[in-house]
Design an enzyme around this catalytic site. Structure first.
Site, PDB file in Angstrom:
ATOM      1  CG  ASP A  59     -23.551  21.325  -6.829  1.00  0.00           C
ATOM      2  OD1 ASP A  59     -24.163  21.227  -7.911  1.00  0.00           O
ATOM      3  OD2 ASP A  59     -24.029  20.961  -5.743  1.00  0.00           O
ATOM      4  CB  ILE A  60     -23.140  21.347 -12.681  1.00  0.00           C
ATOM      5  CG1 ILE A  60     -24.208  20.309 -12.323  1.00  0.00           C
ATOM      6  CG2 ILE A  60     -21.839  20.684 -13.136  1.00  0.00           C
ATOM      7  CD1 ILE A  60     -24.741  19.546 -13.529  1.00  0.00           C
ATOM      8  CB  ALA A  82     -22.557  16.169 -13.670  1.00  0.00           C
ATOM      9  CB  THR A 100     -28.710  17.853 -10.580  1.00  0.00           C
ATOM     10  OG1 THR A 100     -28.379  18.089  -9.219  1.00  0.00           O
ATOM     11  CG2 THR A 100     -27.499  17.287 -11.292  1.00  0.00           C
ATOM     12  CB  THR A 130     -31.270   8.828 -21.103  1.00  0.00           C
ATOM     13  OG1 THR A 130     -31.974   7.602 -21.007  1.00  0.00           O
ATOM     14  CG2 THR A 130     -32.236   9.959 -20.746  1.00  0.00           C
ATOM     15  CE1 TYR A 155     -31.737  10.441 -15.648  1.00  0.00           C
ATOM     16  CE2 TYR A 155     -32.993   8.777 -16.860  1.00  0.00           C
ATOM     17  CZ  TYR A 155     -31.811   9.477 -16.645  1.00  0.00           C
ATOM     18  OH  TYR A 155     -30.709   9.221 -17.425  1.00  0.00           O
ATOM     19  CB  SER A 156     -37.341  10.325 -18.956  1.00  0.00           C
ATOM     20  OG  SER A 156     -38.664  10.199 -18.510  1.00  0.00           O
ATOM     21  CB  ALA A 157     -39.741  15.101 -17.321  1.00  0.00           C
ATOM     22  CE  LYS A 159     -29.675  13.037 -19.073  1.00  0.00           C
ATOM     23  NZ  LYS A 159     -28.305  13.510 -18.694  1.00  0.00           N
ATOM     24  CE1 TYR A 212     -38.607  -2.246  -8.174  1.00  0.00           C
ATOM     25  CE2 TYR A 212     -38.091  -0.883 -10.071  1.00  0.00           C
ATOM     26  CZ  TYR A 212     -37.896  -1.203  -8.746  1.00  0.00           C
ATOM     27  OH  TYR A 212     -37.004  -0.474  -7.997  1.00  0.00           O
ATOM     28  CE1 TYR A 346      -7.168  16.237  -3.949  1.00  0.00           C
ATOM     29  CE2 TYR A 346      -8.878  14.581  -3.655  1.00  0.00           C
ATOM     30  CZ  TYR A 346      -8.050  15.319  -4.477  1.00  0.00           C
ATOM     31  OH  TYR A 346      -8.104  15.117  -5.841  1.00  0.00           O
TER      32      TYR A 346
HETATM   33  P1  NAD Z   1     -24.263   8.163 -11.997  1.00  0.00           P
HETATM   34  O1  NAD Z   1     -25.436   8.486 -11.134  1.00  0.00           O
HETATM   35  O2  NAD Z   1     -23.530   6.901 -11.774  1.00  0.00           O
HETATM   36  O3  NAD Z   1     -23.178   9.348 -11.897  1.00  0.00           O
HETATM   37  C1  NAD Z   1     -23.542  10.694 -11.891  1.00  0.00           C
HETATM   38  C2  NAD Z   1     -22.321  11.494 -11.449  1.00  0.00           C
HETATM   39  O4  NAD Z   1     -22.681  12.884 -11.477  1.00  0.00           O
HETATM   40  C3  NAD Z   1     -21.855  11.195 -10.017  1.00  0.00           C
HETATM   41  O5  NAD Z   1     -20.457  11.078  -9.963  1.00  0.00           O
HETATM   42  C4  NAD Z   1     -22.326  12.396  -9.224  1.00  0.00           C
HETATM   43  O6  NAD Z   1     -21.507  12.682  -8.094  1.00  0.00           O
HETATM   44  C5  NAD Z   1     -22.242  13.501 -10.269  1.00  0.00           C
HETATM   45  N1  NAD Z   1     -23.134  14.619  -9.972  1.00  0.00           N
HETATM   46  C6  NAD Z   1     -24.459  14.540  -9.653  1.00  0.00           C
HETATM   47  N2  NAD Z   1     -24.941  15.771  -9.403  1.00  0.00           N
HETATM   48  C7  NAD Z   1     -23.917  16.633  -9.584  1.00  0.00           C
HETATM   49  C8  NAD Z   1     -23.796  18.039  -9.475  1.00  0.00           C
HETATM   50  N3  NAD Z   1     -24.845  18.797  -9.116  1.00  0.00           N
HETATM   51  N4  NAD Z   1     -22.597  18.616  -9.750  1.00  0.00           N
HETATM   52  C9  NAD Z   1     -21.531  17.848 -10.116  1.00  0.00           C
HETATM   53  N5  NAD Z   1     -21.584  16.509 -10.199  1.00  0.00           N
HETATM   54  C10 NAD Z   1     -22.769  15.907  -9.935  1.00  0.00           C
HETATM   55  O7  NAD Z   1     -24.807   8.295 -13.483  1.00  0.00           O
HETATM   56  P2  NAD Z   1     -24.463   7.405 -14.774  1.00  0.00           P
HETATM   57  O8  NAD Z   1     -25.332   6.225 -14.786  1.00  0.00           O
HETATM   58  O9  NAD Z   1     -23.015   7.272 -14.879  1.00  0.00           O
HETATM   59  O10 NAD Z   1     -24.996   8.404 -15.908  1.00  0.00           O
HETATM   60  C11 NAD Z   1     -24.156   9.432 -16.413  1.00  0.00           C
HETATM   61  C12 NAD Z   1     -24.912  10.220 -17.462  1.00  0.00           C
HETATM   62  O11 NAD Z   1     -25.299   9.354 -18.520  1.00  0.00           O
HETATM   63  C13 NAD Z   1     -26.197  10.875 -16.960  1.00  0.00           C
HETATM   64  O12 NAD Z   1     -26.319  12.125 -17.573  1.00  0.00           O
HETATM   65  C14 NAD Z   1     -27.292   9.927 -17.426  1.00  0.00           C
HETATM   66  O13 NAD Z   1     -28.486  10.615 -17.628  1.00  0.00           O
HETATM   67  C15 NAD Z   1     -26.705   9.427 -18.715  1.00  0.00           C
HETATM   68  N6  NAD Z   1     -27.124   8.072 -19.146  1.00  0.00           N
HETATM   69  C16 NAD Z   1     -27.041   7.028 -18.279  1.00  0.00           C
HETATM   70  C17 NAD Z   1     -27.379   5.737 -18.716  1.00  0.00           C
HETATM   71  C18 NAD Z   1     -27.284   4.538 -17.819  1.00  0.00           C
HETATM   72  O14 NAD Z   1     -27.691   3.452 -18.204  1.00  0.00           O
HETATM   73  N7  NAD Z   1     -26.716   4.648 -16.633  1.00  0.00           N
HETATM   74  C19 NAD Z   1     -27.826   5.559 -20.034  1.00  0.00           C
HETATM   75  C20 NAD Z   1     -27.920   6.679 -20.884  1.00  0.00           C
HETATM   76  C21 NAD Z   1     -27.547   7.926 -20.430  1.00  0.00           C
HETATM   77  O1  DAU Z   2     -32.392   3.715 -20.715  1.00  0.00           O
HETATM   78  C1  DAU Z   2     -31.345   4.454 -20.161  1.00  0.00           C
HETATM   79  C2  DAU Z   2     -31.568   4.625 -18.671  1.00  0.00           C
HETATM   80  O2  DAU Z   2     -31.321   3.359 -18.076  1.00  0.00           O
HETATM   81  C3  DAU Z   2     -30.667   5.683 -18.055  1.00  0.00           C
HETATM   82  O3  DAU Z   2     -30.966   6.933 -18.605  1.00  0.00           O
HETATM   83  C4  DAU Z   2     -30.857   5.724 -16.532  1.00  0.00           C
HETATM   84  O4  DAU Z   2     -29.943   6.642 -15.960  1.00  0.00           O
HETATM   85  C5  DAU Z   2     -30.578   4.350 -15.990  1.00  0.00           C
HETATM   86  O5  DAU Z   2     -30.827   4.335 -14.591  1.00  0.00           O
HETATM   87  C6  DAU Z   2     -31.450   3.307 -16.672  1.00  0.00           C
HETATM   88  O6  DAU Z   2     -32.838   3.479 -16.308  1.00  0.00           O
HETATM   89  P1  DAU Z   2     -33.767   2.207 -15.988  1.00  0.00           P
HETATM   90  O7  DAU Z   2     -34.891   2.652 -15.144  1.00  0.00           O
HETATM   91  O8  DAU Z   2     -34.101   1.460 -17.223  1.00  0.00           O
HETATM   92  O9  DAU Z   2     -32.702   1.307 -15.145  1.00  0.00           O
HETATM   93  P2  DAU Z   2     -32.868   0.444 -13.802  1.00  0.00           P
HETATM   94  O10 DAU Z   2     -31.594  -0.313 -13.640  1.00  0.00           O
HETATM   95  O11 DAU Z   2     -33.338   1.283 -12.654  1.00  0.00           O
HETATM   96  O12 DAU Z   2     -34.023  -0.567 -14.174  1.00  0.00           O
HETATM   97  C7  DAU Z   2     -33.931  -1.443 -15.288  1.00  0.00           C
HETATM   98  C8  DAU Z   2     -35.230  -2.212 -15.398  1.00  0.00           C
HETATM   99  O13 DAU Z   2     -35.328  -3.109 -14.270  1.00  0.00           O
HETATM  100  C9  DAU Z   2     -36.464  -1.340 -15.339  1.00  0.00           C
HETATM  101  O14 DAU Z   2     -37.458  -1.891 -16.183  1.00  0.00           O
HETATM  102  C10 DAU Z   2     -36.919  -1.426 -13.885  1.00  0.00           C
HETATM  103  C11 DAU Z   2     -36.491  -2.828 -13.482  1.00  0.00           C
HETATM  104  N1  DAU Z   2     -36.108  -3.004 -12.057  1.00  0.00           N
HETATM  105  C12 DAU Z   2     -35.168  -2.148 -11.556  1.00  0.00           C
HETATM  106  C13 DAU Z   2     -34.761  -2.255 -10.242  1.00  0.00           C
HETATM  107  C14 DAU Z   2     -33.741  -1.307  -9.651  1.00  0.00           C
HETATM  108  C15 DAU Z   2     -36.654  -4.019 -11.306  1.00  0.00           C
HETATM  109  O15 DAU Z   2     -37.489  -4.808 -11.773  1.00  0.00           O
HETATM  110  N2  DAU Z   2     -36.256  -4.135  -9.989  1.00  0.00           N
HETATM  111  C16 DAU Z   2     -35.345  -3.279  -9.429  1.00  0.00           C
HETATM  112  O16 DAU Z   2     -35.041  -3.431  -8.211  1.00  0.00           O
END
Ligand code: NAD
Ligand code: DAU
Length: 349
Positions: A59-60, A82, A100, A130, A155-157, A159, A212, A346
């Site tokens: 855990d980080i 993570a 985290t 992000t 979340y964004s705050a 990050k 939404y 494991y």
């Molecule tokens: P995810 O939620 O799918 O995966 C996060 C991973 O981090 C998981 O495997 C989780 O077990 C691990 N983790 C969480 N807390 C931890 C802790 N305390 N110690 C160790 N491991 C921990 O996330 P994702 O969508 O793959 O996003 C990965 C990264 O990319 C994040 O930093 C996110 O902010 C960033 N990001 C995501 C998106 C997107 O669209 N998903 C876009 C831009 C940036």
């Molecule tokens: O922009 C990068 C970000 O994109 C990452 O940093 C985040 O980790 C990732 O979760 C994602 O954030 P969003 O909030 O944009 O993604 P999400 O898939 O939750 O939602 C995408 C859009 O769809 C958003 O405008 C909200 C809307 N939505 C989402 C869900 C889950 C809906 O309308 N209905 C839903 O049920």
């Protein structure tokens, strides 16, 4: 070269681990992940046998553990993914995001800084962030690397805060950092709480599709494999202390994307045209819902030559096909049984 990838059992992290293991067989890749609900070692089943792969469950947020790990392992680089990543969860449980995403990142910075002890030759700390840190756009404009931070969700705050700490360790201690800010990713192994996999799963099960507000919010979508490729380019060629925006120049309003997804799903499932769209249900908007994201990734293209490899239509079709042919993965994730994978692997069960 020994690289620590944090969050490698998550969605993007698993693609990054796969990419580095297979592209650079001479590198040792250690995946550090605490396996929260979002972490799933099954995401790596096709590469976990490779001799250059190591997994550490940890855990980080545990600073002492990280100090010890860095002392033992002598990492050359860190690619830090993570995080708690889902905006809706950050509205119901903001504190987990601070712990985290902020404290965890500071712990990692401390551990790398202590282990490298001012000998930064050949070292790199790469923080994955992000586009949401830049806030929300109106109808015009794009986020550049110079756009002032203006996060709105917990979340964004969190990050944005972690990005500031990473830059502070560069400016104060000389830590060789690089940061990228990416737009919305989609593709295989994404946890079905995010829009695209959630809606694919609901369409398969003929459940409502909760849109939404009016579905007018705009996101800029990038195939996760292209993000992993961009991370490779930035890790190896990015300039220390710099920030790179990553995006697909691919804006879609949620409702237009959902309609496209419904059309693809109808065709793949052999359902009548228009069947899936009947599941669309407008629900109360997300609190503080950012209207529009759009990333200007021209710096990355100009300086490092990265461009996305496929169109959104093609990437979305591949993604749908992946979820349809990996129903076991999807069922394990939605039932929660994937959380026993580690114990089984494991021999702990
Ligand atoms: P995810 O939620 O799918 O995966 C996060 C991973 O981090 C998981 O495997 C989780 O077990 C691990 N983790 C969480 N807390 C931890 C802790 N305390 N110690 C160790 N491991 C921990 O996330 P994702 O969508 O793959 O996003 C990965 C990264 O990319 C994040 O930093 C996110 O902010 C960033 N990001 C995501 C998106 C997107 O669209 N998903 C876009 C831009 C940036
Ligand atoms: O922009 C990068 C970000 O994109 C990452 O940093 C985040 O980790 C990732 O979760 C994602 O954030 P969003 O909030 O944009 O993604 P999400 O898939 O939750 O939602 C995408 C859009 O769809 C958003 O405008 C909200 C809307 N939505 C989402 C869900 C889950 C809906 O309308 N209905 C839903 O049920």
């Amino acid at each position: 070269m020994h690289i620590l990838i944090t969050g490698g059992a998550g969605f993007i992290g698993s693609h990054v681990v796969r990419h580095f293991l297979t592209t650079y067989p001479s590198y040792t890749i250690t995946n550090l992940d605490s396996l929260t609900y979002a972490g799933n070692l099954a995401n790596l089943h096709d590469v976990e046998h490779l001799p250059n792969y190591r997994f550490v469950k940890g855990d980080i947020t545990d600073g002492d553990f990280l100090m010890q790990l860095f002392e033992e392992q002598r990492f050359d680089g860190v690619i830090h993914l993570a995080a708690e990543s889902h905006v809706d969860r950050s509205i119901t449980n903001p504190t987990a995001f601070v712990v985290t995403n902020v404290l965890g990142t500071v712990n990692l910075l401390n551990a790398a800084n202590a282990a490298w002890n001012s000998d930064f030759q050949g070292k790199r700390f790469y923080h994955i962030s992000t586009d949401e840190v830049y806030g929300s756009l109106g109808k015009e404009g794009m986020f550049t690397e110079e756009t002032p931070y203006d996060p709105h969700s917990p979340y964004s705050a969190s990050k944005a805060s972690s990005d500031h700490f990473v830059r502070a360790w560069h400016d104060t201690f000389g830590l060789p950092v690089v940061i990228s800010n990416c737009s919305n990713n989609y593709g295989s192994f994404q946890f079905p709480e995010k829009l695209i996999p959630l809606f694919i799963n609901n369409i398969i099960q003929s459940k409502p599709l909760p849109v939404y507000g009016k579905g007018e919010n705009i996101r800029d979508w990038l195939w996760v494999v292209d993000h992993a490729q961009a991370i490779d380019v930035i890790y190896h060629q990015g300039k220390t202390g710099e920030t790179y925006n990553i995006g697909g120049h691919n804006e879609w309003s949620n409702i237009d994307l959902i309609r496209l997804l419904c059309r693809i799903m109808d065709a793949k499932l052999g359902r009548a045209a228009g069947e899936s769209e009947k599941l669309v249900t407008y629900v109360t908007d997300r609190a503080g819902h950012d209207l529009r994201y759009a990333i200007d990734s021209s710096k990355l293209q100009r300086e490092l030559g990265w461009i996305p490899s496929i169109t959104f239509e093609k990437g979305l079709e591949l993604t749908v096909e992946w979820y349809l042919s990996n129903s076991e993965w999807l069922n394990n994730v939605t039932s929660g049984s994937y959380q026993h994978y580690y114990d089984e692997m494991y021999g702990l069960r």
